[in-house]
Design a protein around this motif. Structure first.
Motif, mmCIF file in Angstrom:
data_model
loop_
_atom_site.group_PDB
_atom_site.id
_atom_site.type_symbol
_atom_site.label_atom_id
_atom_site.label_comp_id
_atom_site.label_asym_id
_atom_site.label_seq_id
_atom_site.Cartn_x
_atom_site.Cartn_y
_atom_site.Cartn_z
ATOM 1 N N GLY A 49 0.826 -1.208 0.000
ATOM 2 C CA GLY A 49 0.000 0.000 0.000
ATOM 3 C C GLY A 49 0.854 1.250 0.000
ATOM 4 O O GLY A 49 2.004 1.262 -0.434
ATOM 5 N N ASP A 50 0.246 2.339 0.508
ATOM 6 C CA ASP A 50 0.994 3.602 0.620
ATOM 7 C C ASP A 50 2.035 3.481 1.716
ATOM 8 O O ASP A 50 1.750 3.010 2.822
ATOM 9 C CB ASP A 50 0.030 4.743 0.932
ATOM 10 C CG ASP A 50 -0.913 5.014 -0.239
ATOM 11 O OD1 ASP A 50 -0.527 4.656 -1.361
ATOM 12 O OD2 ASP A 50 -2.004 5.566 -0.003
ATOM 13 N N TYR A 52 5.976 5.420 3.168
ATOM 14 C CA TYR A 52 6.623 6.728 3.336
ATOM 15 C C TYR A 52 8.074 6.600 2.899
ATOM 16 O O TYR A 52 8.660 5.512 2.936
ATOM 17 C CB TYR A 52 6.528 7.233 4.783
ATOM 18 C CG TYR A 52 7.218 6.372 5.799
ATOM 19 C CD1 TYR A 52 8.516 6.664 6.230
ATOM 20 C CD2 TYR A 52 6.571 5.271 6.360
ATOM 21 C CE1 TYR A 52 9.122 5.882 7.168
ATOM 22 C CE2 TYR A 52 7.181 4.486 7.306
ATOM 23 C CZ TYR A 52 8.473 4.793 7.718
ATOM 24 O OH TYR A 52 9.092 4.028 8.646
ATOM 25 N N THR A 53 8.633 7.709 2.428
ATOM 26 C CA THR A 53 9.989 7.717 1.865
ATOM 27 C C THR A 53 10.964 8.318 2.850
ATOM 28 O O THR A 53 10.654 9.251 3.592
ATOM 29 C CB THR A 53 10.027 8.512 0.552
ATOM 30 O OG1 THR A 53 9.636 9.856 0.808
ATOM 31 C CG2 THR A 53 9.107 7.887 -0.479
ATOM 32 N N GLU A 81 13.904 3.210 -4.079
ATOM 33 C CA GLU A 81 13.096 3.886 -5.096
ATOM 34 C C GLU A 81 13.953 4.644 -6.086
ATOM 35 O O GLU A 81 13.680 4.655 -7.287
ATOM 36 C CB GLU A 81 12.107 4.825 -4.411
ATOM 37 C CG GLU A 81 11.065 5.430 -5.343
ATOM 38 C CD GLU A 81 10.060 6.274 -4.600
ATOM 39 O OE1 GLU A 81 10.436 7.406 -4.202
ATOM 40 O OE2 GLU A 81 8.919 5.818 -4.391
ATOM 41 N N ARG A 95 11.655 3.584 0.096
ATOM 42 C CA ARG A 95 10.219 3.586 0.380
ATOM 43 C C ARG A 95 9.935 2.434 1.334
ATOM 44 O O ARG A 95 10.201 1.273 1.032
ATOM 45 C CB ARG A 95 9.396 3.448 -0.897
ATOM 46 C CG ARG A 95 7.880 3.353 -0.657
ATOM 47 C CD ARG A 95 7.103 3.530 -1.929
ATOM 48 N NE ARG A 95 7.196 4.892 -2.423
ATOM 49 C CZ ARG A 95 6.437 5.909 -2.006
ATOM 50 N NH1 ARG A 95 5.532 5.700 -1.043
ATOM 51 N NH2 ARG A 95 6.572 7.105 -2.511
ATOM 52 N N ASP A 97 7.297 0.480 4.253
ATOM 53 C CA ASP A 97 5.893 0.205 4.559
ATOM 54 C C ASP A 97 5.434 1.097 5.707
ATOM 55 O O ASP A 97 6.205 1.399 6.633
ATOM 56 C CB ASP A 97 5.731 -1.272 4.919
ATOM 57 C CG ASP A 97 4.261 -1.667 4.952
ATOM 58 O OD1 ASP A 97 3.621 -1.453 6.003
ATOM 59 O OD2 ASP A 97 3.771 -2.168 3.921
ATOM 60 N N ARG A 98 4.167 1.526 5.646
ATOM 61 C CA ARG A 98 3.637 2.448 6.638
ATOM 62 C C ARG A 98 3.642 1.832 8.029
ATOM 63 O O ARG A 98 3.745 2.541 9.044
ATOM 64 C CB ARG A 98 2.212 2.851 6.227
ATOM 65 C CG ARG A 98 1.517 3.812 7.159
ATOM 66 C CD ARG A 98 2.189 5.173 7.148
ATOM 67 N NE ARG A 98 2.073 5.801 5.834
ATOM 68 C CZ ARG A 98 2.570 7.007 5.551
ATOM 69 N NH1 ARG A 98 3.262 7.676 6.483
ATOM 70 N NH2 ARG A 98 2.449 7.522 4.339
ATOM 71 N N ASP A 137 8.036 10.626 7.101
ATOM 72 C CA ASP A 137 8.139 10.816 5.662
ATOM 73 C C ASP A 137 9.005 12.028 5.363
ATOM 74 O O ASP A 137 8.817 13.103 5.920
ATOM 75 C CB ASP A 137 6.732 11.001 5.079
ATOM 76 C CG ASP A 137 6.760 11.028 3.551
ATOM 77 O OD1 ASP A 137 7.732 10.517 2.970
ATOM 78 O OD2 ASP A 137 5.795 11.551 2.951
#
Length: 483
Positions: A49-50, A52-53, A81, A95, A97-98, A137
């Protein structure tokens, strides 16, 4: 330090991609039901999923490529990434995982899965002192918290250096010699190591002072560097002086030798004259004691010598060969007539008895009248027996602040004695010495404390009413009476 390398895929990955492409080309005409390339999972471990970087900075990323795995505790939680170059620093955008929670001061490292495996990035919390904030992030992991693992080439090169004449024989020789040198000296070596540990510990405790001293030395050298010309001129100016000292070396040596001889002679003279010096000092002791006792009177006598035969307080009245005097006379007719006509004796006090032996009798003044005794009687006329003089004076060992004579003494009303150091009232008298001077209601020569203050009623007026004084100006000024 090697710069960041370009993102070049490893050989194994290129071979796999080439074989996959060839198989796909061969199978396309057959119409077999192979999955589309878009449906294949992405390499690495991109979050489902979404996420954070996070950007990590490295000095060298080796052959790390995009889409490489990002792991936390050997669990894949994301992927690489993007890899970019900023000067001599490689910036790797990760990147994650949240659901992955890492502290704000997390560390990153480039590692290798196996001897010939692919590279990946591992992110972990610091060994000690994890921050309470979370890694969010857009955060950056700086160079101070990133590192890379050793490559196989570096390990093989170091191993080859060691095996190919790299020093194994020398290490054996060093070990053998060191064992022979320490054989039998283990206690001394152990003690030396303890002392070295103590020394290093002391240096560690004084690290701040050492750093401060080095900084001060650095500032000093910097200032000396800026003043190099001045220091050079000063050193050049010292050269002539040093030349003169070198030329006069013989004279200086003779002077120092003579000074040493003088010291020996002086020591011998002081040693031999020691008894005479002590005797002279002992002989001076009585003189010094008398000078110390006369310490208060000596300056006053010197002041009086400058204006002799007049006291210092009349020097302002002397103009040339004239003396300006101002006399205030209190002419009481009743008092004058009482002295001229014999007065009846006052009634005897009921509490007084006959005079006791040892009582001080006030001296009689010559001429016009007699000095009164404590109580108001005169020397030649019959007088009422009075208490002893000691009862009419305060206790010198316990002198009160204000002493009032008893009523039996029949002293003038308001006649009081004030403790030494008290302010002198108007018309009062300050006793500079321990003896009462003439001109008071107390007999002359009565002993009191130096500095005692007599109030105005204790002073006899200069009118002849009670006590007449015959004489010249010197006798008048010597009475010590103050108005």
């Amino acid at each position: 330090m090697s710069g960041p390398r370009t993102a070049t895929p490893p050989v194994g990955a290129r071979v796999r991609r080439a074989l996959a492409g060839a198989v796909a080309v061969l199978l396309l005409p057959t119409g077999c039901g192979l999955p589309e390339l878009a449906d294949l999972p992405l390499p690495g471990g991109a979050p489902a999923g979404d996420g954070y970087t996070v950007t990590a900075e490295f000095t060298d990323v080796l052959d790390l490529v995009p889409q490489a795995a990002v792991k936390v505790d050997d669990v894949t939680v994301g992927s690489v990434e993007k890899i970019s170059l900023a000067g001599w620093t490689a910036r790797v955008r990760l990147r994650l995982d949240r659901a992955v929670t890492l502290p704000a001061n997390a560390t990153a490292a480039v590692r290798q899965s196996s001897l010939l495996g692919e590279k990946y990035v591992t992110v972990a919390a610091p060994p000690t002192g994890a921050a309470s904030e979370r890694l969010g992030d857009g955060d950056v992991i700086p160079l101070s918290r990133t590192r890379r693992g050793a490559e196989v080439e570096e390990v093989l090169a170091a191993l080859g250096l060691l095996l190919n004449g790299g020093g194994l024989a020398q290490v054996r020789t060093i070990t053998t010699e060191l064992g022979q040198a320490l054989d039998g000296r283990e206690p001394a070596v152990r003690d030396a190591l303890r002392q070295l540990d103590t020394f290093v510990g002391g240096l560690e405790r004084q690290k701040a002072d050492l750093v401060r001293a080095i900084d001060a030395l650095d500032r000093l050298t910097d200032r000396l560097g800026r003043q190099r010309e001045i220091v050079g001129e000063a050193l050049d100016s010292l050269a002539p002086g040093l030349t003169v000292l070198a030329d006069q070396r013989a004279q200086l040596t003779d002077a120092l030798t003579a000074l040493g001889e003088l010291g020996r002679v002086g020591s011998r003279v002081v040693t031999r004259s020691r008894d005479d010096t002590l005797a002279s000092v002992r002989a001076l002791q009585p003189i010094l004691e008398q000078l110390a006792r006369a310490g208060d009177d000596l300056p006053k006598s010197l002041d009086f010598m400058l204006s002799f035969p007049f006291p210092p307080n009349v020097t302002g009245a002397i103009v040339g060969d004239f003396v300006n005097l101002a006399i205030t006379a209190d002419l009481d007719a009743a008092g004058i007539l009482a002295n001229l006509v014999a007065a009846a004796p006052p009634p005897a006090h009921p509490s007084t008895g006959p005079a006791t032996p040892g009582r001080t009798k006030p001296p009689s003044a010559g001429g016009g009248g007699t000095r009164p005794r404590p109580g108001g009687g005169t020397g030649d006329r019959p007088a009422t027996p009075l208490p002893p003089l000691a009862e009419c004076l305060p206790d010198l060992d316990d002198f009160p602040a204000i002493w009032k004579p008893p009523v039996e003494c029949l002293l003038p009303k308001g006649c009081e004695l004030l403790k030494p150091g008290s302010p002198v009232p108007l018309g009062g008298l300050l006793l500079p010495k321990a003896l009462v001077p003439p001109g008071t209601v107390f007999p002359a020569g009565t002993e009191l404390l130096p500095g005692t203050v007599l109030t105005a009623p204790c002073i006899l007026p200069i009118t002849g009413a009670v006590d007449g004084l015959i004489g010249d100006l010197g006798d008048l000024l010597g009475t010590g009476v103050r108005e």
